[in-house]
Design a protein around this motif. Sequence first.
Motif, PDB file in Angstrom:
ATOM      1  N   ASN A  28       0.856  -1.193   0.000  1.00  0.00           N
ATOM      2  CA  ASN A  28       0.000   0.000   0.000  1.00  0.00           C
ATOM      3  C   ASN A  28       0.884   1.232   0.000  1.00  0.00           C
ATOM      4  O   ASN A  28       1.660   1.449   0.933  1.00  0.00           O
TER       5      ASN A  28
ATOM      6  N   LYS B 271      -2.503   6.054  -0.988  1.00  0.00           N
ATOM      7  CA  LYS B 271      -3.829   5.412  -1.019  1.00  0.00           C
ATOM      8  C   LYS B 271      -3.920   4.373  -2.136  1.00  0.00           C
ATOM      9  O   LYS B 271      -5.002   3.882  -2.466  1.00  0.00           O
TER      10      LYS B 271
ATOM     11  N   ASN C  91      -7.438   3.563  -7.576  1.00  0.00           N
ATOM     12  CA  ASN C  91      -6.360   3.453  -6.579  1.00  0.00           C
ATOM     13  C   ASN C  91      -5.655   2.111  -6.639  1.00  0.00           C
ATOM     14  O   ASN C  91      -5.193   1.588  -5.627  1.00  0.00           O
TER      15      ASN C  91
END
Length: 420
Positions: free
Chosen positions: A18, A21, A45
Motif C-alpha cells: 500500500n 492510497k 487506486n
Amino acid sequence: MMKIKIEGLNINGEGFCNLDKTKICVKNVLPNEVVEIESVIKKNNFIGARLINVEKSSPYRIKEKCKFCGNCGGCDFMFVDYDKGLEIKKQVIAKYFKDLYNGDIIIHKSKKEFFYRNKVSFYVENDKIGLLGLKSKNIVEIDKCIVSKEGINKVLKISRDYLKAIKNISIHHIVVRELGSGIIIVLVSDKKPKDIKLILNSLKKEFGENFGLYINYNCKNSKDILSDKFEFIYGQKYLQSVVNGIICFTKPYSFMQINDDVRNEMYESVKNEIKGESVIEGYSGAGILSCIMAKVAKKVVSIEINKTATQDAEKTRKENNIINLENINGDCSKILPQIISENKDAIFVIDPPRSGCSKNILEKLKENQVKKIIYISCNPYTLKQNLVYLKESFKIDKFEIFDIFPQTFEIESMVILKSK
Ligand SMILES: C[S@@+](CC[C@H](N)C(=O)[O-])C[C@H]1O[C@@H](n2cnc3c(N)ncnc32)[C@H](O)[C@@H]1O
C-alpha cells in the motif's frame, strides 16, 4: 520503474504493497521482499504490476526445479520453499476469512511435491505439444512436466513423435489421465486423426495392455476442451483404481481430484464427519466420495450434472455392491432445493465448481435450518461469498486446507458448518 516492499500476499497469490492510497499488486514475490516493478494496469487506486527485479530476496525463495518456469503458465508458486509456501497459504486464508472464522486452520500437506498430477490436458498445434504460456496464449513446448505423473510424461514423448510422424493438422489437444496402474489417452481432433496405428503401437510398447485410447471429436475453438462425442479405439474403457477401499471406474470425461494422496485424505476427513446420518451430496462427480460416505451413512443421495460422470458413479456403486446410494443425473440448482426441503435432518455435502454454489440452494439450506453442511471448495473467493450468505444461520465449526495443487497457489478448502 518503482521500488516497493511486499507487505503480504492476497488470495490470488499476488504480493501487495500500500503506497499512500494506492494498492500495488505483483506476482512472483514473497512477503518482506524489496522488488523493482513496472506498472501494467493503472485503475483508480490500484496498480497491477510486473516484477522486474528482486533486490532483497526472501530466505524462502528457492530456485525453481522446472526449466520451463517463467514461460509455461502451469506452476506459479514453485519459487517458494514447500513448507513455507503452505504456511503462507494458511496465513492468507486465515486473514481472508477472519470476519467469519478465527479458530485453527488445519493443513493437510501433499506427500508428493512433484509428479502428483493424475490428469493433464496438453495443447497441440501441428507437431507442437505443451502447455499454455504464462504471458501469452501461445503453446510453450515442454518435454517434461515435473508435477505430472511419470506415465503422463511418457505419453507426452510418444505423442510428440506421433504428431511429427503424421504431420498433424487436426489434433488440437491430448488429454491424459493416469490412475492406479492404468492410463487413458484422448486425442481431441476436428476429424479422425491420421495413422492411429502409429501411436497405438508406441503405447502398446510402453504400457502393454494397461492403457486405453479414445478420440474425442471437437472443434479447436470450443469453450470446453472435450465434447461428448467420444470414439473408443483400443484397450481399457475405464481406469480402475482403489480409493479408500472403493474400487473406482473412471472414464476420461468425469471430474476427478488431481492429487490421489491428498484427495484420499480429504475424503477420509469427510467420512469422519458422518456417523450413520442420511447424506445429500451436490456436485458429486464420478461418485467416489459418495461410495465412501455410503459405507458409514444411513443412505446417500448424490447429484451430478455430467452424464458420463453419473454413469461412472453408477458403475462404481454397482461394482462395490453398495445399495444405500442413489445417483441422480441433473442440475443441482433445479433438483437440490426440493430435496433439501424433504430431508432437513440430513448432512449436506457440497463440492461445487469454481463459480460456487447456486444462490437458491444456499437459500433453501438457510430456510430449512439444516444441521450440518460440509462445503468443499477449490476457490476461496466464491467460498467466502457463499459463506457470507450463510453466516446469519450457520457458524463455521472447522476449516481445513488440503494441498491438492503443490507448486501452485491454488487452495482446496473443506469447511464444516453447523446450524446456529
Ligand atoms: C469440483 S467437482 C467435485 C466432484 C466430486 N465431489 C469429487 O470430489 O470428485 C464439481 C462437480 O460438479 C459438477 N457440476 C457442475 N455444475 C453442476 C450443477 N449445476 N449441478 C450438478 N453438478 C454440477 C461438475 O461436473 C463436477 O463433476
